[in-house]
Structure formats: C-alpha cells, structure tokens
Write a protein that holds these residues in place. Structure first.
Motif, mmCIF file in Angstrom:
data_model
loop_
_atom_site.group_PDB
_atom_site.id
_atom_site.type_symbol
_atom_site.label_atom_id
_atom_site.label_comp_id
_atom_site.label_asym_id
_atom_site.label_seq_id
_atom_site.Cartn_x
_atom_site.Cartn_y
_atom_site.Cartn_z
ATOM 1 N N TYR A 194 46.276 39.166 39.355
ATOM 2 C CA TYR A 194 47.389 39.717 40.136
ATOM 3 C C TYR A 194 48.314 40.545 39.247
ATOM 4 O O TYR A 194 48.713 41.658 39.597
ATOM 5 N N LEU A 195 48.658 39.988 38.085
ATOM 6 C CA LEU A 195 49.600 40.660 37.190
ATOM 7 C C LEU A 195 49.090 42.037 36.776
ATOM 8 O O LEU A 195 49.824 43.033 36.803
ATOM 9 N N TRP A 196 47.789 42.111 36.398
ATOM 10 C CA TRP A 196 47.222 43.367 35.905
ATOM 11 C C TRP A 196 46.657 44.228 37.038
ATOM 12 O O TRP A 196 46.171 45.313 36.772
ATOM 13 N N ARG A 197 46.714 43.708 38.274
ATOM 14 C CA ARG A 197 46.095 44.416 39.404
ATOM 15 C C ARG A 197 44.639 44.755 39.060
ATOM 16 O O ARG A 197 44.160 45.874 39.237
ATOM 17 N N MET A 198 43.943 43.746 38.546
ATOM 18 C CA MET A 198 42.604 43.924 37.999
ATOM 19 C C MET A 198 41.573 44.144 39.091
ATOM 20 O O MET A 198 41.533 43.405 40.080
ATOM 21 N N MET A 199 40.729 45.181 38.902
ATOM 22 C CA MET A 199 39.635 45.498 39.822
ATOM 23 C C MET A 199 38.327 45.570 39.047
ATOM 24 O O MET A 199 38.334 45.674 37.814
ATOM 25 N N PRO A 200 37.176 45.516 39.736
ATOM 26 C CA PRO A 200 35.892 45.557 39.032
ATOM 27 C C PRO A 200 35.708 46.805 38.174
ATOM 28 O O PRO A 200 34.949 46.763 37.196
ATOM 29 N N SER A 201 36.381 47.871 38.495
ATOM 30 C CA SER A 201 36.234 49.114 37.725
ATOM 31 C C SER A 201 37.080 49.127 36.463
ATOM 32 O O SER A 201 36.987 50.066 35.656
ATOM 33 N N ASP A 202 37.901 48.101 36.244
ATOM 34 C CA ASP A 202 38.803 48.074 35.095
ATOM 35 C C ASP A 202 38.110 47.548 33.844
ATOM 36 O O ASP A 202 37.035 46.943 33.899
ATOM 37 N N ALA A 203 38.763 47.785 32.702
ATOM 38 C CA ALA A 203 38.265 47.286 31.413
ATOM 39 C C ALA A 203 39.455 46.978 30.523
ATOM 40 O O ALA A 203 40.490 47.643 30.572
ATOM 41 N N MET A 204 39.286 45.948 29.681
ATOM 42 C CA MET A 204 40.383 45.510 28.820
ATOM 43 C C MET A 204 39.813 45.050 27.483
ATOM 44 O O MET A 204 38.775 44.378 27.434
ATOM 45 N N CYS A 205 40.482 45.413 26.412
ATOM 46 C CA CYS A 205 40.056 45.027 25.055
ATOM 47 C C CYS A 205 40.815 43.778 24.633
ATOM 48 O O CYS A 205 42.053 43.743 24.692
ATOM 49 N N ASN A 206 40.093 42.766 24.216
ATOM 50 C CA ASN A 206 40.683 41.501 23.800
ATOM 51 C C ASN A 206 40.452 41.289 22.312
ATOM 52 O O ASN A 206 39.325 41.038 21.881
ATOM 53 N N MET A 207 41.547 41.397 21.530
ATOM 54 C CA MET A 207 41.422 41.140 20.102
ATOM 55 C C MET A 207 42.210 39.886 19.690
ATOM 56 O O MET A 207 42.478 39.668 18.519
ATOM 57 N N MET A 208 42.567 39.056 20.699
ATOM 58 C CA MET A 208 43.295 37.822 20.418
ATOM 59 C C MET A 208 42.397 36.813 19.711
ATOM 60 O O MET A 208 41.182 36.799 19.898
ATOM 61 N N SER A 209 43.019 35.945 18.919
ATOM 62 C CA SER A 209 42.279 34.840 18.317
ATOM 63 C C SER A 209 41.808 33.896 19.411
ATOM 64 O O SER A 209 42.529 33.612 20.374
ATOM 65 N N THR A 210 40.576 33.407 19.279
ATOM 66 C CA THR A 210 39.980 32.565 20.320
ATOM 67 C C THR A 210 40.729 31.255 20.526
ATOM 68 O O THR A 210 40.600 30.623 21.577
ATOM 69 N N ALA A 211 41.513 30.815 19.534
ATOM 70 C CA ALA A 211 42.233 29.547 19.659
ATOM 71 C C ALA A 211 43.510 29.685 20.477
ATOM 72 O O ALA A 211 44.073 28.682 20.912
ATOM 73 N N PHE A 212 43.987 30.900 20.683
ATOM 74 C CA PHE A 212 45.253 31.098 21.381
ATOM 75 C C PHE A 212 45.053 31.183 22.884
ATOM 76 O O PHE A 212 44.059 31.736 23.362
#
Length: 512
Positions: A194-212
């Motif tokens: 909801y916050l990102w208004r995420m749709m199937p056509s979207d893409a996001m890069c995740n460089m967060m540490s896996t523990a967070f």
C-alpha cells in the motif's frame, strides 16, 4: 504469498542478483527443493534455521525453504564477532546453519563451538569469493538442490505460528530475537504494498542487510505484489545506481546517509527516469538533501519510522510526500501507518497514562504488524508488550496537527542536578552551527551534578570549543542543558544499523 506470486505472475525474471535471475515459478521450485534438503538434515516444524548470509537470491531460497516446513529462520548480523555469533546461536539453538561461502572461516569456527548445530549448508552469492564457490563437503545452494525433491506435504502452517526471528541491532549485550508470526509478516507485506503503491510492473533494489527488518520491509511487499526485487550484497553507490538503471527500478529506499553518499557520487550518466517514489528511514534527514532528492530523483518522498518490533509497514508512522512539502516538518516522522496507532505516555507509565499533544513522553505503537514476543526472553517481552501496545523506549511528542516528533531514547536521558535533559534538544542546538557535520550528546559521570553534558562533534569546517560554547549560549537552549565540554572526533561510532552508538561514545570517553 510466494506460491501465489508463482501461480499468477510467472512471466519475467522477478528475483535477481549479480549471479542468478529467477522467475517466481523457478524460485518456488528451488524453495521446495531447499525444504527437502532441510528435512533430510533433520529440520522439522518449529526448528530454527540460522542464516549467515548477505542479500541474494539464494538467501531468499534458504529463508523460504525454512518457512515452507514451518521452521523458523533467523538471519544473523554477519559483521558481529565470532563470540557474539556463538552467543546468539546458543540462544537460538538452530538445527542448521546456512552460510555464504564468504563466511566459510567463521562457519568453521562456529562448527567447532556449537555442537547443537548438526547441519551446515553453503550458499553462493555475488559476495562469495571464487575459491569458496565449491570448496568443502557441505551441500551448496543452488548446485546441489537438483538432487532433492519435496515428495511429502509439510505440516500445516497457521497464521499465529512464529515465522521468523529478526535480531535487534544489539546495542547492549546480545541482540534480542524478535518473533514475527505469519500474520504480522503478511500484514507488513500488505502495508508495504500500500505504502509504495506496488504493482506487478514495479521493481525495487534491496541492499539492506538480511538481519534487519528493513530487508523484509522491501522484499515482502514486492513479492506480495508479484513485482521484481533486485538484491545487492552490500551498499555501493555506483552499483546501486547501475542496478536501478539496468533493472528499471521504480522505487528507491535508503537511509539518509546513503542518499547523501549517492548524491555526492553523482547521478550523471545514469537513467533514473523510471523512479516514481523515494523513501528514507533510520535517521533524520537534512533539508538540503531532501530538496536534492526531490529535484533529481523524485518529488514523491516518504519517511518511515518503525523498528524490528513494530514490523514497520503496518505499525509505526509515515510522512507522505504531501507532508514533506512543508519543510518545517522535516524533523517529524509523521502519523500512524495503515491500520496502526500511536500514543504518548508518561515515561515509566502504562498504556493508559496518555499525555496531551505538546507534552513529551514515551512513544507506544500498536498495529497488525507488531511482533509477538522475544525468543528466549519472555520476561523482557512482558515489560515492553502491554496488550496490543509496544513500548518503544523512544521519547516523542505529538504536535497540534497530530504529527509525531522523536526526542531520543529514554535510556539516553541525561540527569544533571536532578533535571532531565534530552540529548536530541542539545544536539539540535549544536548542529545549527554551520561548521558542525555531526553531533551526539551524552551524559558522563560528574561528582557534583551526577552527570554533565558532553557534546561529541564532527567538524566540516574550522571551529573551536569556545566558538561552539558561545554559539550555543545564543540559542534558546536552557542554561542547565548546555554542554559543559566539547570533544572533536573524526567520526562518531556507529552501530549495526548505521545509527550513532551512544554506548560506544561513553566507552570512548571512559577510556580517555
């Protein structure tokens, strides 16, 4: 959620890193094979699986492979010492330790120390050195998964079952194991979508540490929407920009420090035109950087406040883009998330001791993504979880327009001459000086006053202790709260999350 993504969004590479590019059906197939591998290693519902891994496709396989069986994955802070990791494993008592080949040496040390861990699995990621891709006798993901098949139906999984153990940042002693259920994770995924208004056509890069918890707050909303998630093993400004361009990312979420590094690196030569929104969390944002993000990245900027315990995306608070149009509110962290709620109470009080707007007290949070307790620490859970409310330990104030402003941690309160002093108020005054880059204020023991206020400062220009004292004297800061001493440093010690470690500062000053 994962099975639904595979059923309804099978086209295109949706889970990618520098080595592997999986569609959702391919990801599900590998997850099922990983679950079969775990089962052969003795993993059953409720068992823990520890993950000493960086952000990567194979980390997702290892994580969901455990969840598929009803086992409980726990991602470790990979930068911790072997001693701390050993203590965490003692509390978790996992059946299996999954490790990136980059941490093979640490895994071998833990293998000698922790006899309760009976199974070891190695994964390959862009972070894995070439010599560690196939070394050793442990099963390797993905190389050895072809030999496994989940030929039975796992035990039923319920929404109230513990799904993961997320480790706190561990600023004091061993990190707490924060338990999230399937329900709280799903509510976080929905809230994030909801916050990102995420749709199937979207893409996001995740460089967060896996523990967070931030790793989950990026990954789960993307999978929930059937969109694309791109993993990086560690923060790198150039690599992030390249990934955003090449993978056609539509959303960007970074800590303010990372945004500043990105902008200093320079955006020239990169096509970032598809980015529709940008977000930040974890620390305050300055006006200059906010303006530059608006002008050069996206005018749609979000500020998120949450924690490992709140799950963040359906509890905690958010500043939406229209909130940040008024730059006078840049220090606010906004209003409650979707289906969440907050209140300010008298420090040390109960959830019923609510303070009126304008008064400072402890921030309490409730919402459907709030954690269900602490692993191995039920006595601590009883202290901070009060019915649906979580006692955050943060000091804050709600203004007349119902915006929340944070005022530091209750534990960081300085008591000098019997008067409570909030470090954040003093830091605000010191930071107004143009030659100050960073400032953190702590209380140190004082024979006369109990504690005295000391400001630790990183300079961006020439300034002396006398200059700062005269400058702060001219502000509206109360005389009793003014620093009695200034310490200049090249950098301030930071914790796992990148925040300033006041414990580290106190240790540094105690050693002088």
């Amino acid at each position: 959620m994962l099975h639904r993504a595979a059923d309804w969004f099978p086209q295109g590479e949706r889970v990618v890193d520098g080595l592997f590019r999986y569609t959702y059906p391919r990801l599900r197939e590998q997850v099922l094979r990983c679950a079969a591998l775990y089962h052969q290693l003795g993993v059953r519902k409720g068992d823990r699986v520890a993950l000493m891994t960086v952000g990567s496709v194979q980390h997702v396989v290892a994580l969901f492979g455990a969840i598929e069986l009803g086992a409980i994955p726990a991602a470790l802070h990979v930068r911790e010492s072997v001693g701390t990791l050993s203590g965490v494993l003692e509390q978790l008592s996992p059946r299996v330790l999954v490790y990136d080949g980059a941490f093979a040496g640490v895994a071998d040390e833990l293998r000698q120390r922790k006899r309760l861990v009976t199974g070891f699995v190695r994964i390959v990621s862009p972070h894995t050195p070439p010599e560690q891709l196939t070394a050793g006798s442990d099963p390797v993901l993905p190389r050895d998964l072809e030999g496994y098949r989940l030929d039975f139906e796992p035990m039923e999984i319920h929404e109230h079952d513990t799904a993961i153990i997320a480790l706190s940042s561990g600023t004091t002693g061993l990190p707490k194991g924060v338990m999230h259920s399937n329900r709280t994770l799903m509510e976080g995924a929905r809230g994030g979508s909801y916050l990102w208004r995420m749709m199937p056509s979207d893409a996001m890069c995740n460089m967060m540490s896996t523990a967070f918890i931030g790793w989950y707050n990026v990954t789960l909303p993307v999978i929930n929407a059937g969109a694309k998630v791109v993993f990086m093993p560690h923060w790198d400004a150039q690599g992030f920009l390249q990934a955003v361009q090449d993978e056609r990312c539509t959303h960007a979420f970074l800590a303010p420090t990372m945004w500043r590094m990105l902008l200093r690196h320079g955006l020239e030569g990169y096509d970032l035109s598809l980015i529709t929104s940008a977000g930040f969390a974890g620390e305050p944002m300055d006006t200059a950087t906010l303006r530059e993000i608006k002008a050069r990245i996206s005018p749609n900027i979000f500020n998120i406040y949450g924690s490992t315990e709140s799950g963040s995306c359906s509890a905690g608070t958010v500043m939406f883009p229209h909130d940040l149009e008024d730059e006078s509110r840049i220090d606010s962290v906004g209003r409650p998330m979707l289906n969440g709620d907050i209140r300010i109470i008298k420090p040390g009080g109960s959830a019923d001791d609510v303070l009126p707007p304008g008064e400072e007290g402890e921030v309490l949070i409730r919402g459907p993504s709030v954690a269900v307790g602490f692993w191995y620490r039920p006595e601590l859970a009883r202290k901070v979880f009060e019915g649906p409310w979580w006692h955050s330990g943060d000091m804050g104030m709600i203004d007349a327009d119902r915006y929340l402003y944070l005022r530091g941690r209750i534990d960081d309160m300085i008591i000098s001459g019997g008067i409570n002093i909030l470090p954040s108020v003093v830091e605000d005054a010191v930071m107004r000086h143009p030659a100050v880059s960073e400032a953190a204020v702590i209380g140190v023991p004082d024979a006369r006053w109990g504690q005295r206020v000391v400001a630790c400062v990183v300079r961006r220009g020439a300034v002396t202790e006398q200059d700062l004292d005269a400058f702060v004297h001219e502000t509206d800061l109360a005389s009793y709260a003014r620093p009695r001493e200034y310490r200049f440093m090249d950098e301030l010690p930071k914790g796992n999350t990148g925040k300033v470690s006041r414990k580290g500062l106190r240790a540094l000053l105690a050693g002088d």
